[in-house]
Design a protein around this motif. Structure first.
Motif, mmCIF file in Angstrom:
data_model
loop_
_atom_site.group_PDB
_atom_site.id
_atom_site.type_symbol
_atom_site.label_atom_id
_atom_site.label_comp_id
_atom_site.label_asym_id
_atom_site.label_seq_id
_atom_site.Cartn_x
_atom_site.Cartn_y
_atom_site.Cartn_z
ATOM 1 N N ALA A 199 0.839 -1.187 0.000
ATOM 2 C CA ALA A 199 0.000 0.000 0.000
ATOM 3 C C ALA A 199 0.877 1.241 0.000
ATOM 4 C CB ALA A 199 -0.909 -0.006 1.221
ATOM 5 N N VAL A 200 0.426 2.278 -0.673
ATOM 6 C CA VAL A 200 1.212 3.499 -0.796
ATOM 7 C C VAL A 200 0.472 4.666 -0.164
ATOM 8 C CG1 VAL A 200 2.364 2.701 -2.887
ATOM 9 C CG2 VAL A 200 0.247 4.021 -3.085
ATOM 10 N N ALA A 203 -7.398 1.138 -5.261
ATOM 11 C CA ALA A 203 -6.236 0.253 -5.419
ATOM 12 C C ALA A 203 -5.534 -0.019 -4.093
ATOM 13 C CB ALA A 203 -5.252 0.871 -6.411
ATOM 14 N N GLY A 204 -6.051 0.547 -3.002
ATOM 15 C CA GLY A 204 -5.495 0.272 -1.683
ATOM 16 C C GLY A 204 -4.587 1.332 -1.123
ATOM 17 N N ALA A 205 -4.430 2.457 -1.820
ATOM 18 C CA ALA A 205 -3.550 3.519 -1.330
ATOM 19 C C ALA A 205 -4.218 4.292 -0.191
ATOM 20 C CB ALA A 205 -3.210 4.480 -2.464
ATOM 21 N N THR A 206 -3.396 4.799 0.708
ATOM 22 C CA THR A 206 -3.838 5.807 1.666
ATOM 23 C C THR A 206 -3.742 7.154 0.973
ATOM 24 O OG1 THR A 206 -3.133 4.552 3.604
ATOM 25 C CG2 THR A 206 -3.299 6.946 3.849
ATOM 26 N N VAL A 207 -4.860 7.859 0.904
ATOM 27 C CA VAL A 207 -4.925 9.070 0.091
ATOM 28 C C VAL A 207 -5.197 10.291 0.954
ATOM 29 C CG1 VAL A 207 -6.108 10.225 -1.819
ATOM 30 C CG2 VAL A 207 -5.761 7.748 -1.894
ATOM 31 N N ALA A 256 -11.568 2.240 2.398
ATOM 32 C CA ALA A 256 -10.510 3.154 1.972
ATOM 33 C C ALA A 256 -10.041 4.029 3.136
ATOM 34 C CB ALA A 256 -11.009 4.039 0.828
ATOM 35 N N THR A 257 -8.787 4.432 3.075
ATOM 36 C CA THR A 257 -8.225 5.369 4.047
ATOM 37 C C THR A 257 -7.998 6.698 3.336
ATOM 38 O OG1 THR A 257 -7.115 3.557 5.213
ATOM 39 C CG2 THR A 257 -6.355 5.804 5.664
ATOM 40 N N VAL A 258 -8.824 7.692 3.679
ATOM 41 C CA VAL A 258 -8.804 8.989 3.006
ATOM 42 C C VAL A 258 -8.832 10.086 4.064
ATOM 43 C CG1 VAL A 258 -9.921 10.469 1.303
ATOM 44 C CG2 VAL A 258 -10.113 7.980 1.094
#
Length: 295
Positions: free
Chosen positions: A4-5, A27-31, A55-57
């Motif tokens: 994860a990015v 896509a699994g990124a922390t945004v 999601a992590t936003v």
């Protein structure tokens, strides 16, 4: 990237930036959504979570037109590192008169280029080994930078000034790549553009973008040559996630640079000219009082 990015997307609350954030979150990124409007950022976060509940936003307050605020924005990212930053936010003014930022700089040049130049400086401690993705525009193809009038003081024309501000962003991205390579940095600078991205071809997202059935039907003929902002986001998403993307590359839509899946394309020479890039860098350093130095 297999893991994860962490990604900061400037202007991630609307337009192409929203869809960059949405696709990266899926896509699994922390945004982190860089936005000056907390309410719009909250609506964007809710729309992303509606499609990707796990999601992590997060929201990062960001006003690119106020240089004095950018250190605080970098401090507010709240992550120990960033794998990528997508320098996407921007404004386009349609009519005169010429407007200025709080720092006294022409507003489009200040927001689209100078703010991102300075933000990259303040983000530097978080960007070791990261990808810096700069979003340009098809409009930059027909423009040339006037190094003697970067502030558009003479014969102000909004369309031309916008195109030049996007060209400045792209020139910055390529100049940053040259400097990263010369310094032996592990960071990569990549330039992207969305092609011809229209609201009428963009799917609705509650609280973020609304498209009626009539608007959709009226926009269908344009879909032969152009695409929506969801598709326009894909070059930036690929620049973040594709391990094969290299620094100094330009990614844009496959079909005539206007629509389709993202591909690596050959940039025009006026975008990559090293003398122009170096002169713009020096002018930007003088106007902002900082310069990006990345490890």
């Amino acid at each position: 990237m297999a893991r994860a990015v962490n990604v900061l997307v400037t202007g991630g609350n609307a337009g192409i930036g929203y869809f960059v954030a949405e696709q990266l979150a899926a896509a699994g990124a922390t945004v982190a959504l860089g936005s000056r409007d907390a309410a719009k950022a909250a609506a964007a976060r809710a729309a992303i979570l509606a499609g990707t509940p796990d999601a992590t936003v997060r929201h990062v307050p960001l006003d690119l037109a106020d240089l004095s605020s950018l250190k605080s924005s970098a401090d507010a990212v709240g992550l120990d590192h960033l794998d990528a930053v997508v320098l996407n936010a921007g404004i386009a003014l349609d009519t005169p008169p010429r407007r200025e930022s709080v720092d006294g700089h022409e507003l489009m040049f200040a927001t689209n280029h100078l703010g991102h130049f300075a933000l990259t400086h303040w983000l530097a401690p978080l960007l070791t080994g990261a990808r810096i993705i700069t979003t340009g525009s098809f409009a930059a193809r027909s423009e040339r930078l006037d190094l003697d009038d970067l502030q558009s003081m003479d014969a102000y024309d909004p369309k031309r000034t916008y195109g030049r501000s996007k060209l400045a962003q792209m020139s910055f991205g390529f100049e940053l790549d040259r400097r990263l390579r010369a310094a032996g940095s592990t960071c990569r600078s990549i330039v992207v553009h969305p092609g011809g991205a229209l609201d009428s071809l963009t799917p609705s997202r509650p609280g973020v973008h609304s498209r009626s059935a009539a608007t959709r039907l009226l926009g269908l003929p344009a879909g032969l040559l152009l695409h929506g902002k969801d598709a326009g986001a894909r070059p930036a998403v690929r620049a973040v996630l594709d391990p094969g993307v290299e620094g100094g590359q330009l990614l844009g839509p496959r079909q005539f640079g206007l629509r389709g899946a993202p591909r690596v394309e050959q940039p025009h020479t006026h975008m990559t000219d090293p003398r122009t890039g170096a002169a713009l860098w020096e002018a930007s350093r003088e106007l902002t009082g900082v310069e990006p130095v990345l490890s």
